[in-house]
Design a protein around this motif. Structure first.
Motif, PDB file in Angstrom:
ATOM      1  N   SER A   1      -2.331  22.937   0.445  1.00  0.00           N
ATOM      2  CA  SER A   1      -1.304  22.455   1.534  1.00  0.00           C
ATOM      3  C   SER A   1      -1.655  21.393   2.469  1.00  0.00           C
ATOM      4  N   ILE A   2      -2.984  21.542   2.726  1.00  0.00           N
ATOM      5  CA  ILE A   2      -3.650  20.724   3.821  1.00  0.00           C
ATOM      6  C   ILE A   2      -3.464  19.245   3.468  1.00  0.00           C
ATOM      7  N   TYR A   3      -3.234  18.991   2.342  1.00  0.00           N
ATOM      8  CA  TYR A   3      -3.135  17.592   1.757  1.00  0.00           C
ATOM      9  C   TYR A   3      -1.927  17.228   1.498  1.00  0.00           C
ATOM     10  N   LYS A   4      -0.810  18.261   1.798  1.00  0.00           N
ATOM     11  CA  LYS A   4       0.793  17.886   1.584  1.00  0.00           C
ATOM     12  C   LYS A   4       1.340  17.082   2.648  1.00  0.00           C
ATOM     13  N   MET A   5       1.891  16.104   2.180  1.00  0.00           N
ATOM     14  CA  MET A   5       2.350  15.246   3.318  1.00  0.00           C
ATOM     15  C   MET A   5       3.706  14.550   2.648  1.00  0.00           C
ATOM     16  N   ASN A   6       4.567  14.073   3.604  1.00  0.00           N
ATOM     17  CA  ASN A   6       5.503  13.477   2.970  1.00  0.00           C
ATOM     18  C   ASN A   6       5.727  11.981   4.051  1.00  0.00           C
ATOM     19  N   PRO A   7       5.529  10.669   3.102  1.00  0.00           N
ATOM     20  CA  PRO A   7       5.111  10.632   1.939  1.00  0.00           C
ATOM     21  C   PRO A   7       3.939  11.027   1.457  1.00  0.00           C
ATOM     22  N   PRO A   8       3.590  11.197   0.387  1.00  0.00           N
ATOM     23  CA  PRO A   8       2.279  11.760  -0.082  1.00  0.00           C
ATOM     24  C   PRO A   8       1.047  10.758   0.010  1.00  0.00           C
ATOM     25  N   LEU A   9      -0.090  11.345  -0.154  1.00  0.00           N
ATOM     26  CA  LEU A   9      -1.477  10.353  -0.447  1.00  0.00           C
ATOM     27  C   LEU A   9      -1.007   9.679  -1.685  1.00  0.00           C
ATOM     28  N   ARG A  10      -1.233   8.305  -1.718  1.00  0.00           N
ATOM     29  CA  ARG A  10      -0.839   7.517  -2.884  1.00  0.00           C
ATOM     30  C   ARG A  10      -2.253   7.182  -3.675  1.00  0.00           C
ATOM     31  N   GLY A  11      -2.110   6.109  -4.560  1.00  0.00           N
ATOM     32  CA  GLY A  11      -3.137   5.643  -5.212  1.00  0.00           C
ATOM     33  C   GLY A  11      -3.919   4.567  -4.519  1.00  0.00           C
ATOM     34  N   LYS A  12      -5.164   4.152  -5.036  1.00  0.00           N
ATOM     35  CA  LYS A  12      -6.178   3.351  -4.556  1.00  0.00           C
ATOM     36  C   LYS A  12      -5.570   2.001  -4.190  1.00  0.00           C
ATOM     37  N   GLU A  13      -4.536   1.471  -5.386  1.00  0.00           N
ATOM     38  CA  GLU A  13      -3.933   0.268  -4.981  1.00  0.00           C
ATOM     39  C   GLU A  13      -2.852   0.361  -3.859  1.00  0.00           C
ATOM     40  N   ASP A  14      -2.094   1.239  -3.597  1.00  0.00           N
ATOM     41  CA  ASP A  14      -1.589   1.506  -2.553  1.00  0.00           C
ATOM     42  C   ASP A  14      -2.096   1.360  -1.209  1.00  0.00           C
ATOM     43  N   ARG A  15      -2.911   2.016  -1.171  1.00  0.00           N
ATOM     44  CA  ARG A  15      -3.862   2.275   0.050  1.00  0.00           C
ATOM     45  C   ARG A  15      -4.193   0.776   0.319  1.00  0.00           C
ATOM     46  N   GLN A  16      -5.061   0.043  -0.763  1.00  0.00           N
ATOM     47  CA  GLN A  16      -5.262  -1.418  -0.564  1.00  0.00           C
ATOM     48  C   GLN A  16      -4.202  -2.124  -0.013  1.00  0.00           C
ATOM     49  N   ALA A  17      -2.841  -2.176  -0.740  1.00  0.00           N
ATOM     50  CA  ALA A  17      -1.968  -2.855  -0.353  1.00  0.00           C
ATOM     51  C   ALA A  17      -1.475  -2.643   1.256  1.00  0.00           C
ATOM     52  N   LEU A  18      -1.562  -1.480   1.603  1.00  0.00           N
ATOM     53  CA  LEU A  18      -1.290  -1.148   3.103  1.00  0.00           C
ATOM     54  C   LEU A  18      -2.068  -1.830   4.023  1.00  0.00           C
ATOM     55  N   LEU A  19      -3.606  -1.627   3.702  1.00  0.00           N
ATOM     56  CA  LEU A  19      -4.418  -2.562   4.549  1.00  0.00           C
ATOM     57  C   LEU A  19      -4.237  -3.978   4.714  1.00  0.00           C
ATOM     58  N   ASP A  20      -3.853  -4.473   3.287  1.00  0.00           N
ATOM     59  CA  ASP A  20      -3.425  -5.881   3.180  1.00  0.00           C
ATOM     60  C   ASP A  20      -2.444  -6.145   4.061  1.00  0.00           C
ATOM     61  N   GLY A  21      -1.298  -5.363   4.051  1.00  0.00           N
ATOM     62  CA  GLY A  21      -0.221  -5.377   4.880  1.00  0.00           C
ATOM     63  C   GLY A  21      -0.263  -5.644   6.280  1.00  0.00           C
ATOM     64  N   LEU A  22      -1.326  -4.607   6.772  1.00  0.00           N
ATOM     65  CA  LEU A  22      -1.615  -4.589   8.060  1.00  0.00           C
ATOM     66  C   LEU A  22      -2.194  -5.893   8.594  1.00  0.00           C
ATOM     67  N   LEU A  23      -3.040  -6.329   7.857  1.00  0.00           N
ATOM     68  CA  LEU A  23      -3.868  -7.739   8.022  1.00  0.00           C
ATOM     69  C   LEU A  23      -3.016  -8.889   8.068  1.00  0.00           C
ATOM     70  N   ASP A  24      -2.072  -8.823   7.166  1.00  0.00           N
ATOM     71  CA  ASP A  24      -1.207 -10.190   7.085  1.00  0.00           C
ATOM     72  C   ASP A  24      -0.063  -9.965   7.806  1.00  0.00           C
ATOM     73  N   GLY A  25       0.154  -8.958   8.522  1.00  0.00           N
ATOM     74  CA  GLY A  25       1.591  -8.695   9.332  1.00  0.00           C
ATOM     75  C   GLY A  25       2.690  -8.350   8.834  1.00  0.00           C
ATOM     76  N   THR A  26       2.621  -7.953   7.433  1.00  0.00           N
ATOM     77  CA  THR A  26       3.689  -7.272   6.761  1.00  0.00           C
ATOM     78  C   THR A  26       4.060  -6.012   7.509  1.00  0.00           C
ATOM     79  N   ILE A  27       3.049  -5.082   7.890  1.00  0.00           N
ATOM     80  CA  ILE A  27       3.205  -4.000   8.350  1.00  0.00           C
ATOM     81  C   ILE A  27       2.745  -4.519   9.850  1.00  0.00           C
ATOM     82  N   ASP A  28       3.378  -3.822  11.032  1.00  0.00           N
ATOM     83  CA  ASP A  28       3.644  -4.334  12.238  1.00  0.00           C
ATOM     84  C   ASP A  28       2.507  -3.205  13.041  1.00  0.00           C
ATOM     85  N   ILE A  29       2.703  -1.904  12.656  1.00  0.00           N
ATOM     86  CA  ILE A  29       2.100  -1.035  13.708  1.00  0.00           C
ATOM     87  C   ILE A  29       1.560   0.154  13.107  1.00  0.00           C
TER      88      ILE A  29
END
Length: 430
Positions: A275-303
């Motif tokens: 359960s130490i890895y249980k969180m909501n939303p859960p840890l996603r796939g590699k493509e999701d993680r990359q999309a989050l990084l890309d979103g931060l870098l291009d301003g889609t995700i703000d903070i």
């Protein structure tokens, strides 16, 4: 009281460091310079920063302080002590406590306790709906007058589109923000981790990406229809990033946050049924993680916001099926991101500080986020050179439910000042 801070460094616009001294007088920064000796007269205290980086105090718009109702997990005092240890000078507390601060009277009672116990500045959210159920709206005007910061049902998604529409209409009228945990309950199917490959290996029911993204898609259209500022909590999927990017291109007033664990880990990092890895939303796939990084870098995700979610050891002792969602993050967020994103050249230190201090202040109309003469002395000092291990016994939170125990990091906090008061120094809260 006057405090002279010597031997610090500050980040320049050219992304290098220069020596700096600061003079704090009462709650404010009185002077900044390379040598303040000519200004020093009756200084009450001299502090040697020992080469630490001075940065604006970090601002976390998403924490769970658990009090009232769940003080076995965390309290206002311990949660804000943990924030101070992480370099945060302002945190925004979610309303999924008991009783929920869904009336002016309950909000005033909670604000009084915050004033007594908090070590850092706390902005308190109010619920969107009474009892955090997707039915009756709270009275936003009365709650704002009682000290509410913004409105959210974090922990549960607002399941009824009509309720969210009416809440956004009211928020637009009151010039406040709707902050959403986005999750369509009808798409959960009892999931406890990401619906991908790892849950199949472990035999666990999965949480679909679309459970998050579909509600975001609904809500950005409601935001467009009402003109409300709509902020999305802990974005975790590539589909969510795509919807947010499209909404911003359409001129809709939408902002979003991502949590450190979703930037650093994926489902593949989950070793077993723990359960130490249980969180909501859960840890996603590699493509999701990359999309989050890309979103931060291009301003889609703000903070970046931690979603600090403490639970007791007993509650987290079981496996995925039997334990609550959530991990702590206040004490480790900056050092983890500095070590694994900045030092690896994925993002710059300027960007990290913007996402954790400057932009949260601007998006939510909060004080701070910069360092300047005349401003409140909300400051954090970080040791960028000494590797240290994340050790559970060092935590100031009551909880230690995090998968990052044992990781070695740089960028740990050496001092934190709130309104000119030293609230944390080298492992001991003042």
């Amino acid at each position: 009281m006057t405090i002279w801070i010597k031997n610090a460094i500050i980040l320049t616009k050219k992304e290098d460091y220069q020596p700096i001294e600061l003079l704090i007088n009462g709650e404010q920064i009185q002077a900044i310079g390379s040598d303040l000796t000519p200004l020093i007269q009756d200084t009450d205290e001299v502090i040697d920063a020992r080469g630490a980086l001075v940065a604006p105090g970090l601002i976390d718009v998403h924490v769970h302080l658990r009090e009232p109702g769940f003080s076995h997990k965390e309290t206002i005092k311990t949660g804000t002590m943990a924030a101070a240890r992480g370099g945060f000078t302002t945190v925004c507390a979610m309303p999924n406590v008991q009783p929920e601060p869904d009336t002016a009277e309950k909000m005033q009672t909670l604000q009084a306790k915050i004033a007594r116990d908090a070590v850092v500045k706390v902005k308190q959210y109010a619920p969107i709906t009474m009892g955090l159920r997707s039915e009756t709206l709270t009275n936003q005007k009365e709650l704002l007058e009682a000290g509410a910061f913004a409105f959210t049902n974090d922990g549960v998604g607002v399941q009824t589109a009509g309720t969210m529409y009416l809440a956004m209409k009211e928020a637009a009228k009151n010039n406040t923000i709707i902050v959403a945990h986005t999750e369509d309950d009808s798409l959960l199917f009892g999931g406890v981790m990401h619906e991908g490959t790892r849950n199949q290996t472990l035999g666990m029911p999965g949480i679909l990406n679309v459970a998050e993204a579909s509600q975001i898609a609904r809500d950005v259209l409601l935001s467009e229809a009402t003109g409300a500022h709509y902020h999305i909590c802990h974005v975790s999927t590539k589909e969510s990033v795509r919807v947010i990017r499209d909404a911003k291109r359409a001129g809709i007033h939408v902002t979003a946050e991502v949590s450190p664990h979703h930037l650093l880990l994926t489902e593949d990092d989950i070793p077993n049924d723990t359960s130490i890895y249980k969180m909501n939303p859960p840890l996603r796939g590699k493509e999701d993680r990359q999309a989050l990084l890309d979103g931060l870098l291009d301003g889609t995700i703000d903070i970046i916001a931690t979603d600090h979610a403490p639970h007791s050891k007993e509650e987290k002792a079981g496996g995925m099926m039997d334990s609550p969602f959530g991990i702590v993050g206040s004490e480790t967020a900056f050092s983890l991101l500095y070590t694994h994103l900045v030092e690896k050249g994925i993002v710059s230190l300027t960007q990290l500080i913007e996402w954790m201090a400057y932009k949260p202040a601007r998006l939510f109309n909060l004080d701070g986020g910069t360092i300047a003469v005349g401003q409140k002395a909300d400051l954090a000092f970080f040791d960028l050179s000494t590797p240290k291990e994340i050790v559970a016994k060092d935590f100031h939170s009551l909880a230690t439910n995090t998968p990052f125990i044992g990781w070695r990091v740089k960028g740990t906090t050496t001092m934190t000042f709130v309104d000119g008061k030293l609230v944390y120094q080298e492992g001991s809260v003042q």
